[in-house]
Design a protein around this motif. Sequence first.
Motif, PDB file in Angstrom:
ATOM      1  N   THR A   1       0.814  -1.212   0.000  1.00  0.00           N
ATOM      2  CA  THR A   1       0.000   0.000   0.000  1.00  0.00           C
ATOM      3  C   THR A   1       0.853   1.271   0.000  1.00  0.00           C
ATOM      4  OG1 THR A   1      -1.808   1.173   1.089  1.00  0.00           O
ATOM      5  CG2 THR A   1      -0.191   0.119   2.531  1.00  0.00           C
ATOM      6  N   LYS A   2       0.355   2.284  -0.681  1.00  0.00           N
ATOM      7  CA  LYS A   2       1.011   3.600  -0.675  1.00  0.00           C
ATOM      8  C   LYS A   2       0.454   4.480   0.444  1.00  0.00           C
ATOM      9  CE  LYS A   2       3.324   2.505  -4.343  1.00  0.00           C
ATOM     10  NZ  LYS A   2       4.781   2.200  -4.236  1.00  0.00           N
ATOM     11  N   ARG A   3      -0.588   4.017   1.083  1.00  0.00           N
ATOM     12  CA  ARG A   3      -1.215   4.794   2.154  1.00  0.00           C
ATOM     13  C   ARG A   3      -0.341   4.750   3.407  1.00  0.00           C
ATOM     14  NH1 ARG A   3      -6.870   3.145   5.211  1.00  0.00           N
ATOM     15  NH2 ARG A   3      -6.855   4.843   6.738  1.00  0.00           N
ATOM     16  N   ASP A   4      -0.192   5.896   4.067  1.00  0.00           N
ATOM     17  CA  ASP A   4       0.561   5.975   5.316  1.00  0.00           C
ATOM     18  C   ASP A   4      -0.316   5.448   6.453  1.00  0.00           C
ATOM     19  OD1 ASP A   4       2.179   6.524   7.431  1.00  0.00           O
ATOM     20  OD2 ASP A   4       2.267   8.697   7.127  1.00  0.00           O
ATOM     21  N   LEU A   5       0.129   4.373   7.083  1.00  0.00           N
ATOM     22  CA  LEU A   5      -0.652   3.740   8.137  1.00  0.00           C
ATOM     23  C   LEU A   5      -0.267   4.222   9.537  1.00  0.00           C
ATOM     24  CD1 LEU A   5      -0.624   0.045   6.821  1.00  0.00           C
ATOM     25  CD2 LEU A   5      -2.307   1.843   6.376  1.00  0.00           C
ATOM     26  N   THR A   6       0.549   5.266   9.623  1.00  0.00           N
ATOM     27  CA  THR A   6       1.045   5.735  10.916  1.00  0.00           C
ATOM     28  C   THR A   6      -0.083   6.106  11.870  1.00  0.00           C
ATOM     29  OG1 THR A   6       3.037   6.590   9.848  1.00  0.00           O
ATOM     30  CG2 THR A   6       2.542   7.402  12.053  1.00  0.00           C
ATOM     31  N   GLN A   7      -1.056   6.894  11.368  1.00  0.00           N
ATOM     32  CA  GLN A   7      -2.148   7.325  12.234  1.00  0.00           C
ATOM     33  C   GLN A   7      -2.994   6.141  12.684  1.00  0.00           C
ATOM     34  OE1 GLN A   7      -4.254  10.380  10.060  1.00  0.00           O
ATOM     35  NE2 GLN A   7      -2.956  12.002  10.905  1.00  0.00           N
ATOM     36  N   MET A   8      -3.187   5.174  11.797  1.00  0.00           N
ATOM     37  CA  MET A   8      -3.940   3.989  12.167  1.00  0.00           C
ATOM     38  C   MET A   8      -3.248   3.244  13.305  1.00  0.00           C
ATOM     39  SD  MET A   8      -5.122   0.759   9.770  1.00  0.00           S
ATOM     40  CE  MET A   8      -3.535  -0.090   9.790  1.00  0.00           C
ATOM     41  N   GLY A   9      -1.915   3.284  13.319  1.00  0.00           N
ATOM     42  CA  GLY A   9      -1.153   2.573  14.345  1.00  0.00           C
ATOM     43  C   GLY A   9      -1.457   3.052  15.750  1.00  0.00           C
ATOM     44  N   SER A  10      -1.635   4.359  15.935  1.00  0.00           N
ATOM     45  CA  SER A  10      -1.908   4.874  17.274  1.00  0.00           C
ATOM     46  C   SER A  10      -3.249   4.368  17.797  1.00  0.00           C
ATOM     47  CB  SER A  10      -1.880   6.405  17.261  1.00  0.00           C
ATOM     48  OG  SER A  10      -2.857   6.918  16.364  1.00  0.00           O
ATOM     49  N   PHE A  11      -4.250   4.289  16.930  1.00  0.00           N
ATOM     50  CA  PHE A  11      -5.547   3.748  17.341  1.00  0.00           C
ATOM     51  C   PHE A  11      -5.451   2.262  17.654  1.00  0.00           C
ATOM     52  CE2 PHE A  11      -6.936   7.518  14.935  1.00  0.00           C
ATOM     53  CZ  PHE A  11      -7.805   8.085  15.860  1.00  0.00           C
ATOM     54  N   LEU A  12      -4.652   1.540  16.875  1.00  0.00           N
ATOM     55  CA  LEU A  12      -4.483   0.111  17.109  1.00  0.00           C
ATOM     56  C   LEU A  12      -3.799  -0.161  18.440  1.00  0.00           C
ATOM     57  CD1 LEU A  12      -3.409  -1.001  13.517  1.00  0.00           C
ATOM     58  CD2 LEU A  12      -5.574  -1.510  14.645  1.00  0.00           C
ATOM     59  N   ILE A  13      -2.816   0.661  18.782  1.00  0.00           N
ATOM     60  CA  ILE A  13      -2.139   0.493  20.070  1.00  0.00           C
ATOM     61  C   ILE A  13      -3.111   0.717  21.216  1.00  0.00           C
ATOM     62  CG2 ILE A  13      -0.359   1.418  21.591  1.00  0.00           C
ATOM     63  CD1 ILE A  13       0.731  -0.295  19.322  1.00  0.00           C
ATOM     64  N   MET A  14      -3.966   1.737  21.081  1.00  0.00           N
ATOM     65  CA  MET A  14      -4.972   1.980  22.123  1.00  0.00           C
ATOM     66  C   MET A  14      -5.941   0.806  22.213  1.00  0.00           C
ATOM     67  SD  MET A  14      -5.885   6.067  21.972  1.00  0.00           S
ATOM     68  CE  MET A  14      -6.265   6.093  20.226  1.00  0.00           C
ATOM     69  N   GLY A  15      -6.310   0.263  21.052  1.00  0.00           N
ATOM     70  CA  GLY A  15      -7.184  -0.904  21.040  1.00  0.00           C
ATOM     71  C   GLY A  15      -6.529  -2.102  21.688  1.00  0.00           C
ATOM     72  N   LEU A  16      -5.220  -2.269  21.440  1.00  0.00           N
ATOM     73  CA  LEU A  16      -4.477  -3.378  22.043  1.00  0.00           C
ATOM     74  C   LEU A  16      -4.460  -3.262  23.560  1.00  0.00           C
ATOM     75  CD1 LEU A  16      -2.623  -5.834  21.877  1.00  0.00           C
ATOM     76  CD2 LEU A  16      -0.708  -4.275  21.490  1.00  0.00           C
ATOM     77  N   ILE A  17      -4.233  -2.059  24.058  1.00  0.00           N
ATOM     78  CA  ILE A  17      -4.232  -1.849  25.507  1.00  0.00           C
ATOM     79  C   ILE A  17      -5.598  -2.205  26.092  1.00  0.00           C
ATOM     80  CG2 ILE A  17      -4.057  -0.099  27.323  1.00  0.00           C
ATOM     81  CD1 ILE A  17      -2.010   1.350  25.526  1.00  0.00           C
ATOM     82  N   GLY A  18      -6.657  -1.788  25.400  1.00  0.00           N
ATOM     83  CA  GLY A  18      -7.999  -2.117  25.860  1.00  0.00           C
ATOM     84  C   GLY A  18      -8.263  -3.606  25.876  1.00  0.00           C
ATOM     85  N   VAL A  19      -7.789  -4.319  24.846  1.00  0.00           N
ATOM     86  CA  VAL A  19      -7.970  -5.769  24.779  1.00  0.00           C
ATOM     87  C   VAL A  19      -7.240  -6.460  25.930  1.00  0.00           C
ATOM     88  CG1 VAL A  19      -7.335  -7.827  23.450  1.00  0.00           C
ATOM     89  CG2 VAL A  19      -8.409  -5.885  22.302  1.00  0.00           C
ATOM     90  N   VAL A  20      -6.016  -6.012  26.222  1.00  0.00           N
ATOM     91  CA  VAL A  20      -5.233  -6.605  27.316  1.00  0.00           C
ATOM     92  C   VAL A  20      -5.929  -6.385  28.660  1.00  0.00           C
ATOM     93  CG1 VAL A  20      -3.068  -6.461  28.598  1.00  0.00           C
ATOM     94  CG2 VAL A  20      -3.037  -6.430  26.098  1.00  0.00           C
ATOM     95  N   ILE A  21      -6.381  -5.155  28.898  1.00  0.00           N
ATOM     96  CA  ILE A  21      -7.057  -4.849  30.167  1.00  0.00           C
ATOM     97  C   ILE A  21      -8.334  -5.677  30.314  1.00  0.00           C
ATOM     98  CG2 ILE A  21      -8.264  -3.050  31.472  1.00  0.00           C
ATOM     99  CD1 ILE A  21      -6.272  -1.041  30.295  1.00  0.00           C
ATOM    100  N   ALA A  22      -9.124  -5.754  29.238  1.00  0.00           N
ATOM    101  CA  ALA A  22     -10.373  -6.516  29.284  1.00  0.00           C
ATOM    102  C   ALA A  22     -10.106  -8.006  29.485  1.00  0.00           C
ATOM    103  CB  ALA A  22     -11.166  -6.288  28.006  1.00  0.00           C
ATOM    104  N   SER A  23      -9.040  -8.516  28.871  1.00  0.00           N
ATOM    105  CA  SER A  23      -8.699  -9.939  29.021  1.00  0.00           C
ATOM    106  C   SER A  23      -8.319 -10.266  30.455  1.00  0.00           C
ATOM    107  CB  SER A  23      -7.549 -10.306  28.073  1.00  0.00           C
ATOM    108  OG  SER A  23      -7.923 -10.116  26.731  1.00  0.00           O
ATOM    109  N   VAL A  24      -7.516  -9.393  31.063  1.00  0.00           N
ATOM    110  CA  VAL A  24      -7.118  -9.600  32.450  1.00  0.00           C
ATOM    111  C   VAL A  24      -8.334  -9.530  33.372  1.00  0.00           C
ATOM    112  CG1 VAL A  24      -5.777  -8.662  34.369  1.00  0.00           C
ATOM    113  CG2 VAL A  24      -4.773  -8.750  32.075  1.00  0.00           C
ATOM    114  N   ALA A  25      -9.204  -8.549  33.129  1.00  0.00           N
ATOM    115  CA  ALA A  25     -10.409  -8.407  33.953  1.00  0.00           C
ATOM    116  C   ALA A  25     -11.306  -9.636  33.832  1.00  0.00           C
ATOM    117  CB  ALA A  25     -11.174  -7.150  33.547  1.00  0.00           C
ATOM    118  N   ASN A  26     -11.365 -10.192  32.635  1.00  0.00           N
ATOM    119  CA  ASN A  26     -12.259 -11.333  32.420  1.00  0.00           C
ATOM    120  C   ASN A  26     -11.757 -12.609  33.083  1.00  0.00           C
ATOM    121  OD1 ASN A  26     -14.777 -12.090  31.242  1.00  0.00           O
ATOM    122  ND2 ASN A  26     -13.652 -13.286  29.724  1.00  0.00           N
TER     123      ASN A  26
END
Length: 240
Positions: free
Chosen positions: A141-166
């Motif tokens: 892809t020629k599209r810059d995915l940098t901005q998408m990466g920051s949202f993905l990292i936040m999503g990853l943190i949320g997934v980890v927290i939710a997994s531990v809580a569960n």
Amino acid sequence: MNIPASGWRTGADRNAQAGALFDEGLRQHMLRVYNYMGLGLVLTGLVAYIVGNTPALYVPIFSSPLKWVVMLAPLAFVLVFSFKIQTMSAATAQAAFWGFCAVMGLSMASIFLVFTGASIANTFFIAASMFGATSLYGYTTKRDLTQMGSFLIMGLIGVVIASVANIFIGSSALQFAVSVIGIIVFVGLTAWDTQNIKEQYAEHFSDESRQKMAVFGAFSLFLNFVNIFQLLLNFTGERE
């Protein structure tokens, strides 16, 4: 001042040659990354299969507090890679990567106690298809995915927290939501990491630096693939 046409052609030829050399170097670098990752998956799979099908090995591990050590050990490697990769030698980075893959195999051995072999194999091929498609997208892809990466990292943190809580809540609905969101996050991270690996490559880097970059790139993609596989197994896996 007039520049002879031959001068233009010479400059263009040199640029084309330099571009071709860079492309070949990049191709070799990405091939090295995928080779490391592929061999790492083979090692993980072998360890998981052998331990998961050998009662003398899995009974002492998963019927005692040792299981928590095995389950948390991969996290220790993740922290080591995250904070020490810059100071490691290439040889140390490789050794740490193979050790991580072996430990990950130990932690994943339990899937052979829970799911059928056929469903594990089917899920693996589904995960491989998803990973391959998104990694190819990230590379081309020629599209810059940098901005998408920051949202993905936040999503990853949320997934980890939710997994531990569960772990303490034990909610099937939360587990379903974590699995769905987690798959989306790790599929996105696969494209993002692939683009980063490609863009971080530079021809002037030393062999030592390129080797470490390849190992760390393989490590990042390996984590994405394993997480996609494990989360998919919650949907497609048939229990024993």
